[in-house]
Design a protein around this motif. Structure first.
Motif, PDB file in Angstrom:
ATOM      1  N   ALA A  18       0.832  -1.208   0.000  1.00  0.00           N
ATOM      2  CA  ALA A  18       0.000   0.000   0.000  1.00  0.00           C
ATOM      3  C   ALA A  18       0.866   1.258   0.000  1.00  0.00           C
ATOM      4  CB  ALA A  18      -0.941  -0.010   1.198  1.00  0.00           C
ATOM      5  N   VAL A  19       1.946   1.260   0.774  1.00  0.00           N
ATOM      6  CA  VAL A  19       2.854   2.413   0.776  1.00  0.00           C
ATOM      7  C   VAL A  19       3.433   2.605  -0.620  1.00  0.00           C
ATOM      8  CG1 VAL A  19       5.088   3.272   1.612  1.00  0.00           C
ATOM      9  CG2 VAL A  19       3.427   2.337   3.231  1.00  0.00           C
ATOM     10  N   ASP A  20       3.836   1.518  -1.253  1.00  0.00           N
ATOM     11  CA  ASP A  20       4.391   1.603  -2.602  1.00  0.00           C
ATOM     12  C   ASP A  20       3.366   2.194  -3.569  1.00  0.00           C
ATOM     13  OD1 ASP A  20       6.690   0.447  -1.574  1.00  0.00           O
ATOM     14  OD2 ASP A  20       6.264  -1.548  -2.397  1.00  0.00           O
ATOM     15  N   PHE A  21       2.093   1.794  -3.435  1.00  0.00           N
ATOM     16  CA  PHE A  21       1.047   2.328  -4.306  1.00  0.00           C
ATOM     17  C   PHE A  21       0.843   3.812  -4.057  1.00  0.00           C
ATOM     18  CE2 PHE A  21      -3.312   3.700  -4.992  1.00  0.00           C
ATOM     19  CZ  PHE A  21      -3.490   3.376  -6.329  1.00  0.00           C
ATOM     20  N   TRP A  22       0.587   4.181  -2.791  1.00  0.00           N
ATOM     21  CA  TRP A  22       0.227   5.567  -2.487  1.00  0.00           C
ATOM     22  C   TRP A  22       1.393   6.532  -2.676  1.00  0.00           C
ATOM     23  CZ3 TRP A  22      -4.539   6.989  -2.677  1.00  0.00           C
ATOM     24  CH2 TRP A  22      -5.533   6.042  -2.439  1.00  0.00           C
ATOM     25  N   SER A  23       2.609   6.104  -2.371  1.00  0.00           N
ATOM     26  CA  SER A  23       3.747   7.016  -2.548  1.00  0.00           C
ATOM     27  C   SER A  23       4.287   6.941  -3.975  1.00  0.00           C
ATOM     28  CB  SER A  23       4.851   6.724  -1.529  1.00  0.00           C
ATOM     29  OG  SER A  23       5.405   5.439  -1.735  1.00  0.00           O
ATOM     30  N   GLY A  24       4.428   5.752  -4.520  1.00  0.00           N
ATOM     31  CA  GLY A  24       5.015   5.599  -5.851  1.00  0.00           C
ATOM     32  C   GLY A  24       4.081   5.967  -6.979  1.00  0.00           C
ATOM     33  N   LYS A  25       2.900   5.382  -6.996  1.00  0.00           N
ATOM     34  CA  LYS A  25       1.975   5.606  -8.112  1.00  0.00           C
ATOM     35  C   LYS A  25       1.155   6.885  -7.943  1.00  0.00           C
ATOM     36  CE  LYS A  25       1.517   0.744  -9.342  1.00  0.00           C
ATOM     37  NZ  LYS A  25       0.581  -0.388  -9.462  1.00  0.00           N
ATOM     38  N   GLU A  29       3.140  11.749  -0.069  1.00  0.00           N
ATOM     39  CA  GLU A  29       4.334  11.764   0.774  1.00  0.00           C
ATOM     40  C   GLU A  29       4.077  10.951   2.035  1.00  0.00           C
ATOM     41  OE1 GLU A  29       7.034  14.867   3.405  1.00  0.00           O
ATOM     42  OE2 GLU A  29       5.472  15.647   2.102  1.00  0.00           O
ATOM     43  N   VAL A  30       5.018  10.074   2.378  1.00  0.00           N
ATOM     44  CA  VAL A  30       4.923   9.342   3.640  1.00  0.00           C
ATOM     45  C   VAL A  30       5.360  10.307   4.737  1.00  0.00           C
ATOM     46  CG1 VAL A  30       5.754   7.369   4.982  1.00  0.00           C
ATOM     47  CG2 VAL A  30       5.418   7.145   2.499  1.00  0.00           C
TER      48      VAL A  30
END
Length: 122
Positions: A18-25, A29-30
């Motif tokens: 989920a972090v990869d989706f929300w930050s990457g795609k 910002e985390v």
């Protein structure tokens, strides 16, 4: 009295995915990622600021998540067609491309856990 929304929780099976989706795609910002029991407390913030998403681990003993209906979380943008094109280029899956509704422009996208979200235009 002044009220606002500071956080919305999204329950996921795999917090890192989920972090990869929300930050990457999605380009969020985390802003917080720290231990929280056996899992992590993770907050991500949209590029334009505003309410943060809390990416919370969904316990397997909880009832199954409803994945066929959009969450009642609507993200907004000034140019929905351009934003749609940028997100698709980053690998975001849209189940409904931008279309004009009587109340305004709308699109629906899916995160990597299968949750559906609205995207609207201001």
């Amino acid at each position: 009295m002044t009220l606002g929304i500071s956080q919305v929780t999204v329950y996921v099976e795999d917090q890192q995915r989920a972090v990869d989706f929300w930050s990457g795609k999605m380009g969020f910002e985390v802003v917080r990622d720290m231990p929280y029991g056996e899992h992590r407390w993770i907050e991500v913030e949209p590029p334009a600021g505003g309410a943060r998403l809390v990416i919370h681990h969904a316990d397997p003993s909880w009832p199954a998540l409803v994945k066929d209906l959009p969450n009642y979380v609507m993200f907004h943008t000034d140019d929905i067609v351009k934003t749609h094109q940028e997100l698709v280029a980053r690998g975001v899956e849209f189940t409904q491309p931008p279309n004009q509704q009587p109340w305004g422009w709308s699109a629906v996208f899916r995160d990597d856990d299968g949750h559906l979200f609205h995207l609207g235009q201001r």
